[in-house]
Design a protein around this motif. Structure first.
Motif, short mmCIF file in Angstrom:
data_model
loop_
_atom_site.label_atom_id
_atom_site.label_comp_id
_atom_site.label_asym_id
_atom_site.label_seq_id
_atom_site.Cartn_x
_atom_site.Cartn_y
_atom_site.Cartn_z
N ASP A 8 4.16 11.52 0.65
CA ASP A 8 4.49 12.03 1.99
C ASP A 8 3.35 12.82 2.62
OD1 ASP A 8 7.00 10.90 1.73
OD2 ASP A 8 7.91 12.72 0.96
N VAL A 9 2.11 12.43 2.35
CA VAL A 9 0.96 13.08 2.97
C VAL A 9 0.85 12.70 4.45
CG1 VAL A 9 -1.56 13.35 2.88
CG2 VAL A 9 -0.25 13.12 0.76
N PHE A 10 1.30 11.49 4.79
CA PHE A 10 1.09 10.97 6.14
C PHE A 10 2.40 10.74 6.88
CE2 PHE A 10 -2.46 9.70 3.44
CZ PHE A 10 -3.51 10.26 4.15
N LEU A 11 3.32 11.70 6.76
CA LEU A 11 4.55 11.61 7.53
C LEU A 11 4.25 11.69 9.02
CD1 LEU A 11 7.02 13.78 5.42
CD2 LEU A 11 6.77 11.30 5.47
N ASN A 12 3.19 12.42 9.38
CA ASN A 12 2.67 12.44 10.75
C ASN A 12 1.26 11.87 10.74
OD1 ASN A 12 4.92 13.84 12.04
ND2 ASN A 12 4.25 15.63 10.86
N THR A 13 0.99 10.93 11.62
CA THR A 13 -0.32 10.29 11.65
C THR A 13 -1.38 11.30 12.08
OG1 THR A 13 0.71 8.19 12.26
CG2 THR A 13 -1.66 8.38 12.60
N PRO A 14 -2.49 11.43 11.34
CA PRO A 14 -3.55 12.36 11.73
C PRO A 14 -4.12 12.00 13.10
CG PRO A 14 -3.84 11.64 9.45
CD PRO A 14 -2.76 10.78 10.04
N ALA A 15 -4.73 13.01 13.75
CA ALA A 15 -5.31 12.79 15.08
C ALA A 15 -6.41 11.74 15.07
CB ALA A 15 -5.84 14.11 15.64
N ALA A 16 -7.07 11.57 13.92
CA ALA A 16 -8.11 10.55 13.78
C ALA A 16 -7.55 9.22 13.29
CB ALA A 16 -9.21 11.03 12.83
N GLY A 46 6.89 -14.89 -7.27
CA GLY A 46 7.55 -15.79 -8.21
C GLY A 46 8.97 -15.36 -8.45
N PRO A 47 9.66 -16.00 -9.39
CA PRO A 47 11.05 -15.63 -9.67
C PRO A 47 11.22 -14.19 -10.14
CG PRO A 47 10.52 -17.76 -10.64
CD PRO A 47 9.22 -17.17 -10.18
N ARG A 48 10.24 -13.68 -10.90
CA ARG A 48 10.38 -12.32 -11.45
C ARG A 48 9.21 -11.40 -11.08
NH1 ARG A 48 10.18 -11.45 -16.57
NH2 ARG A 48 9.16 -13.39 -17.21
N HIS A 49 8.05 -11.96 -10.76
CA HIS A 49 6.85 -11.17 -10.51
C HIS A 49 6.40 -11.37 -9.06
CE1 HIS A 49 6.90 -11.02 -14.83
NE2 HIS A 49 6.60 -12.31 -14.94
N TRP A 50 5.77 -10.36 -8.50
CA TRP A 50 5.19 -10.46 -7.17
C TRP A 50 4.03 -9.48 -7.03
CZ3 TRP A 50 5.04 -6.11 -4.19
CH2 TRP A 50 5.92 -5.07 -4.53
N ALA A 51 3.13 -9.78 -6.11
CA ALA A 51 2.01 -8.89 -5.82
C ALA A 51 1.52 -9.18 -4.41
CB ALA A 51 0.87 -9.09 -6.82
N SER A 52 0.98 -8.14 -3.75
CA SER A 52 0.46 -8.33 -2.40
C SER A 52 -0.67 -7.36 -2.13
CB SER A 52 1.56 -8.17 -1.35
OG SER A 52 2.07 -6.84 -1.33
N LEU A 53 -1.62 -7.80 -1.29
CA LEU A 53 -2.70 -6.96 -0.79
C LEU A 53 -2.40 -6.69 0.67
CD1 LEU A 53 -5.45 -5.60 -1.20
CD2 LEU A 53 -6.51 -7.77 -0.54
N ASN A 54 -2.45 -5.40 1.06
CA ASN A 54 -1.96 -5.02 2.39
C ASN A 54 -2.94 -4.06 3.07
OD1 ASN A 54 1.01 -5.96 1.68
ND2 ASN A 54 0.36 -4.58 0.05
N VAL A 55 -3.04 -4.20 4.38
CA VAL A 55 -3.83 -3.28 5.20
C VAL A 55 -2.97 -2.84 6.37
CG1 VAL A 55 -5.89 -2.95 6.61
CG2 VAL A 55 -5.99 -4.45 4.61
N GLU A 56 -2.88 -1.53 6.59
CA GLU A 56 -2.13 -0.99 7.72
C GLU A 56 -3.01 0.05 8.41
OE1 GLU A 56 2.37 0.54 8.66
OE2 GLU A 56 1.39 1.29 6.86
N ARG A 57 -3.12 -0.07 9.74
CA ARG A 57 -3.96 0.86 10.50
C ARG A 57 -3.18 1.42 11.68
NH1 ARG A 57 -8.71 -1.66 13.65
NH2 ARG A 57 -7.20 -1.55 15.36
N LEU A 58 -3.09 2.74 11.75
CA LEU A 58 -2.50 3.44 12.88
C LEU A 58 -3.62 4.20 13.57
CD1 LEU A 58 -0.28 3.36 10.43
CD2 LEU A 58 1.05 4.75 12.01
N ASP A 59 -3.90 3.86 14.82
CA ASP A 59 -5.03 4.44 15.53
C ASP A 59 -4.79 5.90 15.91
OD1 ASP A 59 -6.38 2.09 15.37
OD2 ASP A 59 -6.08 1.49 17.46
N GLY A 60 -5.87 6.64 16.08
CA GLY A 60 -5.86 7.99 16.61
C GLY A 60 -6.96 8.15 17.63
N ASP A 61 -6.75 9.01 18.62
CA ASP A 61 -7.76 9.21 19.67
C ASP A 61 -8.43 10.57 19.60
OD1 ASP A 61 -5.79 10.92 20.57
OD2 ASP A 61 -5.32 9.80 22.38
N GLY A 62 -8.23 11.29 18.48
CA GLY A 62 -8.79 12.63 18.34
C GLY A 62 -7.83 13.72 18.74
#
Length: 209
Positions: A115-123, A80-96
């Motif tokens: 900053d826990v996920f500055l590098n994507t985990p192996a999983a 809206g003009p002043r308010h906003w909201a969104s539901l989001n899903v993001e997936r970065l794959d890992g191969d182990g």
């Protein structure tokens, strides 16, 4: 390389990024992807926003490892003009052995300000988050105050192992026409070894001239 196409429903973008690092060959990769973003008015002053992106990343040039990893992001929200909201899903794959990588980008703006996920985990990592924000004035004729909150739930890429949850909060307000003050906090509640609890706070001044 990148190509954009505007359609009645939104903008379609196709891209290809090719990175070969002599000093970090394990980060060399080729990424192909497609992204679609758009908005649809629901009534005066209110729009439905939507976004979807898919990419595939493979080893490239001098990479010592073979890999083939996917990326998926989806978002739906209201604005809206002043308010906003969104539901989001993001997936970065890992191969182990490794996760989908973005070596020239910062994950700070996307997967939690702690900053826990500055590098994507192996999983891999899957981030389901709810974002909301508003802009309000401090009194009649006052300066605009910007507020934002984000709640994250982190797991591995298929959702079988929970990493933790995070709450991000932001408040920003102009002090003068050139100076803006901002306070930002991130609180991460870890659920597994290797993902320890952490809290971060930022206080910043931005000068524009």
């Amino acid at each position: 390389m990148q190509a954009d196409l505007k359609t009645p429903a939104g903008q379609l973008t196709g891209y290809g990024y090719f990175m070969a690092f002599e000093n970090a060959p394990t980060q060399s990769n080729a990424t192909w992807g497609v992204r679609f973003t758009g908005a649809k008015p629901l009534r005066p002053g209110l729009s439905l926003t939507y976004e979807a992106e898919y990419a595939q990343q493979v080893d490239y040039r001098n990479s010592p490892r073979d890999f083939d990893l996917g990326y998926l992001a989806m978002s739906a929200g209201l604005k809206g003009p002043r308010h906003w909201a969104s539901l989001n899903v993001e997936r970065l794959d890992g191969d182990g052995r490794r996760g989908f990588a973005t070596p020239l980008a910062t994950m700070h703006a996307f997967q939690g300000w702690a900053d826990v996920f500055l590098n994507t985990p192996a999983a891999g990592v899957r981030d389901i988050n709810l974002k909301a924000g508003t802009t309000m004035k401090l009194g009649p004729g006052g300066k605009p105050l910007r507020l934002m909150a984000v709640a994250h739930e982190f797991t591995d890429d298929d959702g079988s192992r929970r990493y933790g949850r995070e709450l991000d909060l932001l408040v920003a307000a102009p002090i003068t026409s050139m100076v803006t003050a901002e306070a930002k906090a991130a609180l991460f509640d870890g659920a597994r070894p290797g993902f320890a609890d952490r809290t971060k706070v930022w206080l910043t001044l931005e000068l524009k001239y």
